[in-house]
Design an enzyme around this catalytic site. Structure first.
Site, PDB file in Angstrom:
ATOM      1  N   HIS A  53       0.824  -1.203   0.000  1.00 61.36           N
ATOM      2  CA  HIS A  53       0.000   0.000   0.000  1.00 61.36           C
ATOM      3  C   HIS A  53       0.864   1.263   0.000  1.00 61.36           C
ATOM      4  O   HIS A  53       0.600   2.213  -0.735  1.00 61.36           O
ATOM      5  CB  HIS A  53      -0.898  -0.043   1.235  1.00 61.36           C
ATOM      6  CG  HIS A  53      -1.920   1.034   1.285  1.00 61.36           C
ATOM      7  ND1 HIS A  53      -3.065   0.980   0.528  1.00 61.36           N
ATOM      8  CD2 HIS A  53      -1.961   2.200   1.979  1.00 61.36           C
ATOM      9  CE1 HIS A  53      -3.775   2.080   0.764  1.00 61.36           C
ATOM     10  NE2 HIS A  53      -3.125   2.825   1.639  1.00 61.36           N
ATOM     11  N   GLU A 101      -2.068  -5.234  -4.372  1.00 61.56           N
ATOM     12  CA  GLU A 101      -2.775  -4.749  -3.196  1.00 61.56           C
ATOM     13  C   GLU A 101      -4.184  -5.357  -3.125  1.00 61.56           C
ATOM     14  O   GLU A 101      -4.640  -5.765  -2.060  1.00 61.56           O
ATOM     15  CB  GLU A 101      -2.846  -3.226  -3.265  1.00 61.56           C
ATOM     16  CG  GLU A 101      -3.247  -2.573  -1.984  1.00 61.56           C
ATOM     17  CD  GLU A 101      -3.718  -1.153  -2.235  1.00 61.56           C
ATOM     18  OE1 GLU A 101      -3.235  -0.267  -1.546  1.00 61.56           O
ATOM     19  OE2 GLU A 101      -4.571  -0.947  -3.129  1.00 61.56           O
ATOM     20  N   ASN A 130      26.401 -22.593  -0.768  1.00 65.00           N
ATOM     21  CA  ASN A 130      27.200 -23.802  -0.631  1.00 65.00           C
ATOM     22  C   ASN A 130      26.670 -24.688   0.481  1.00 65.00           C
ATOM     23  O   ASN A 130      26.579 -25.900   0.331  1.00 65.00           O
ATOM     24  CB  ASN A 130      28.658 -23.437  -0.335  1.00 65.00           C
ATOM     25  CG  ASN A 130      29.452 -23.296  -1.604  1.00 65.00           C
ATOM     26  OD1 ASN A 130      29.090 -23.880  -2.627  1.00 65.00           O
ATOM     27  ND2 ASN A 130      30.503 -22.515  -1.558  1.00 65.00           N
TER      28      ASN A 130
END
Lengths: 120, 683
Positions: free
Chosen positions: B48, B70, B415
């Site tokens: 918003h 929204e 990793n």
């Protein structure tokens, strides 16, 4: 000159509102949410409150409701910054005691025009 | 008043990126089984805010896109729509898309319109997918009816019956304000109706008792009047009546006067918005270019830090005025006063410096916050169960370090997720919980910040590492390696341990780059691992890259600076403790350990060192890469804070030297880099 409390959790909007109003000669105090605003409103008296609606830590509607309950702010103009999609928010705001609203997005001229409307 | 909106853009972008990060972590943390309304509300609020700001600051493409997000979030928030994994994924994709859009706008680049419209389509598909109830009926239609009312050319004016409800004043509205506005539309006459005014004893001065009858002698559209009463619509009884031209009423149409007391609320919104969004669109491309030209690095600082800074400056000013007073009529009796003042000055300068440094400090959460998403995506892709824990997110570190730390950390975490944590069935077979844990932790230790990536995965297999290194010709077959040295093999260029390459961790070209990047930041990296239990990779970094606590040392006529944190101790050398091994150099026996001796004057070819024989100088014991060494120097000079000046930026990179600084007497001193010195000594 009148003192206005500008409340918004968005720093850019807050700065824009504050900058615009200061440019027109008003004294502006900024608050970042409803809780902050309420504390500041109790510490000093404001001639007008401009607040965003959607905020963390007490939204604009709850803020207006709390402020209206304070003797100092019974008749103070309080404006909500709201989006066009927030019709029900306007209604809730009115019920809480908001004077009116400014629809987002707005530009500085529209903001000033509205503020002047309630401040003169 | 013309206000340059660009001055707010930088702040808008910063807060929007923060908002996007908040949305992302909010979406990742949603528990589908138990959706918390406040969690959705937080995500909604971020969307918003971005929508409101982007509309106001003229980024209509962003505003349009966010509007769809929204709407979706709003339905979820109200419970009208179920939160599904599919919806979360679409929203996560939209967060990425928005981030790209904003980055493009900030950089002055074209938005990837194809990508945006694809994403927007995905959002709209999700919206229409029926999980939610149909949206509110469009309120546009009544507007045209109201507009039709306003354009009747035979209207010459309006009469308005206005009866405010008693509480009107308590909303901050004032009938007088409304009249003032109405008067701007045309000639206004106002007549008050006093009937409702109670007797004095019953009169509440805070209530509104009057009603009014107003007339405007001007053919204004009805919307103009309605707009003025917009705010008080529900707080009054309002009746509008059009006044027609006389010839028209004469023709028998007076019955057609149009009361329009209850217009649809949306009627007012339409006309107000339209001109504005047009203006926004035309302004955009130009704004974007200017924004790009002005883009600069900025930092948001807690006001508490600024206050501390101002406080320090105040103290400094007091000290300065005291000192100038002492200096004005100086006599030897005032020497103590002068010394006190100077001590105070030193203290305040240091405190001021700390305050200023503090401003550059950001919480490491700026880097950490991207990892939950990474873990979510990777665990989904690999079919692993992974829990990522963030610890010490509020640990503060210099802004530059934060920015440069991001890429190496991504590599290390990837990793761990990819190579470290095993598949659920493998873990189960090994008696471990199916869900692997990766912990990302930051904490301060001494003048350093330590960042650890810990996992409870399979750990490093040193025999395998060794075999691989021999196979790749990185080490000789008879090399003797400590555990630590075996683990460090993964930092060698071109070393890859993955049995098959994945698109997640790449092809093993990374770890050497990671180490180089960390070293470029003045830090180091170390590995602790236990086969079957997991690995810990710890990065040690200086807190700031601007100032260093240093120890000055003298070699010949040169002064060098050693980072204070690297120094363990300094001692005189006793000849009988020195061992010389042909081809391997000298070592010094310290408490049972043999420290390699590095003669600084030899490394840097300093002419005329004062100490040629070991017994004439000092041995400074330093630590680098987890090993200890003895640096042979002429003398220790003093400890001081030095300002780091990059050698690379001003000259070029030199092995064994990390940077330079300017000393109190104006001369330049080089700051030594221990791992670099060791490499030089080994050559």
């Amino acid at each position: 000159m009148a003192t206005i409390l500008a409340v918004d959790d968005s720093a850019s909007m807050r700065q824009m509102v504050s900058f615009t109003l200061k440019g027109a000669g008003y004294t502006v105090v900024e608050a970042v949410d409803g809780v902050d605003a309420l504390t500041k409103a109790k510490a000093q008296s404001f001639d007008c409150v401009v607040t965003d609606v959607n905020m963390p830590n007490k939204d604009g509607i709850a803020l207006i409701k709390d402020l209206r309950a304070l003797p100092n702010y019974k008749f103070t103009p309080m404006l909500m910054l709201t989006t066009e999609s927030g019709m029900d928010k306007k209604q809730q705001g009115k019920e809480a005691g908001a004077t009116g609203w400014i629809v987002k997005p707005f530009n500085p001229d529209q903001l000033l025009k509205t503020i002047k409307k309630v401040m003169e | 008043m013309a206000i340059d909106m660009q001055q707010f853009h930088q702040v808008f972008f910063e807060e929007s990126f923060e908002g996007l990060d908040a949305m992302e972590s909010g979406l990742l943390n949603l528990d589908l089984g138990d959706v918390n309304a406040e969690d959705i509300n937080t995500i909604f609020r971020a969307a918003h805010s971005i929508k409101g700001g982007s509309g106001t600051f003229g980024f209509s493409a962003v505003a349009d896109f966010t509007h769809v997000m929204e709407t979706l979030l709003d339905e979820m928030r109200d419970g009208r729509r179920q939160v599904t994994q599919a919806a979360i994924n679409v929203l996560l994709g939209s967060v990425d898309c928005l981030r790209d859009m904003m980055q493009a706008i900030r950089g002055g680049n074209e938005i990837n319109r194809h990508g945006v419209s694809q994403n927007q389509q995905a959002l709209e598909d999700e919206l229409e997918s029926g999980a939610g109830s149909p949206g509110a009926p469009s309120a546009v239609a009544p507007a045209s009816a109201a507009q039709a009312l306003g354009v009747d050319s035979s209207i010459v004016g309006w009469t308005i019956a206005f009866s405010p409800h008693k509480h009107l004043l308590k909303t901050g509205n004032d009938p007088v304000r409304l009249f003032r506005e109405l008067a701007t539309l045309g000639d206004l006459s106002v007549a008050a109706d006093l009937q409702g005014v109670p007797d004095l004893p019953d009169l509440d001065p805070e209530e509104c008792h009057l009603s009014w009858r107003l007339s405007i002698a001007s053919p204004v559209p009805v919307q103009a009047i309605e707009e003025i009463f917009d705010w008080v619509e529900d707080d009054c009884d309002l009746a509008l009546q059009a006044v027609y031209a006389r010839n028209r009423s004469a023709s028998g149409e007076s019955g057609a006067t149009l009361p329009a007391a209850e217009p649809a609320p949306a009627a007012k919104v339409g006309p107000v918005l339209k001109p504005q969004s047009e203006a926004v669109k035309t302004g955009e491309p130009d704004d974007r270019k200017k924004a790009a030209a002005k883009a600069s690095s900025s930092i948001r600082v807690d006001t508490g830090k600024i206050d501390a800074l101002i406080n320090m400056v105040g103290e400094l000013v007091i000290t300065q005025s005291m000192l100038s007073l002492v200096g004005e009529h100086f006599e030897i009796a005032k020497l103590d006063q002068l010394k006190n003042g100077l001590a105070q000055l030193e203290r305040h300068t240091r405190e001021l410096q700390e305050s200023v440094m503090n401003i550059r400090m950001l919480p490491i959460s700026f880097v950490f916050s991207r990892f939950p998403r990474l873990a979510h995506d990777i665990s989904g892709k690999l079919g692993k169960k992974i829990e990522l824990k963030l610890v010490g997110e509020n640990t503060e570190v210099d802004k530059t370090v934060v920015e440069l730390l991001s890429d190496p950390l991504v590599h290390l975490v990837r990793n761990s997720l990819d190579h470290g944590i095993e598949m659920p069935e493998v873990r189960r077979a090994a008696g471990k919980p199916e869900t692997g844990t990766v912990i990302l932790e930051a904490y301060h230790r001494g003048g350093n910040i330590v960042i650890e990536v810990r996992d409870d995965g399979k750990g490093l297999d040193k025999d395998m590492l060794r075999a691989k290194a021999i196979e790749k010709g990185l080490i000789s077959a008879d090399a003797i390696l400590s555990d630590k040295q075996s683990y460090e093999l993964i930092f060698m260029p071109g070393f890859s341990t993955a049995e098959k390459l994945t698109d997640i961790s790449g092809r093993g070209v990374g770890m050497d780059v990671v180490r180089r990047n960390i070293q470029a930041l003045g830090g180091n990296i170390e590995i602790i691992s236990e086969l079957g239990k997991g690995s810990t990779i710890a990065i040690h970094l200086p807190l700031t890259l601007a100032i260093l606590d240093g120890q000055s040392i003298a070699v010949g006529d040169e002064t060098y600076i050693l980072p204070l944190g690297a120094i363990i101790e300094s001692l005189n050398i006793k000849e009988e403790r020195v061992n010389r091994v042909v081809g391997k150099g000298e070592t010094f026996l310290l408490r049972g350990h043999y420290l390699p001796i590095i003669r600084l004057h030899e490394i840097f070819k300093v002419p005329h060192p004062k100490a040629m024989r070991l017994t004439d100088g000092l041995l400074v014991v330093v630590e680098g890469q987890g090993e200890r060494y003895g640096l042979f120097v002429d003398d220790l000079l003093g400890q001081q804070q030095v300002v780091i000046k990059s050698l690379e930026a001003n000259y070029r990179r030199i092995e064994g030297v990390s940077a330079a600084t300017i000393l109190g007497d104006g001369s330049v001193a080089l700051i030594l880099d221990i791992p670099g010195l060791v490499r030089l000594a080994n050559q």
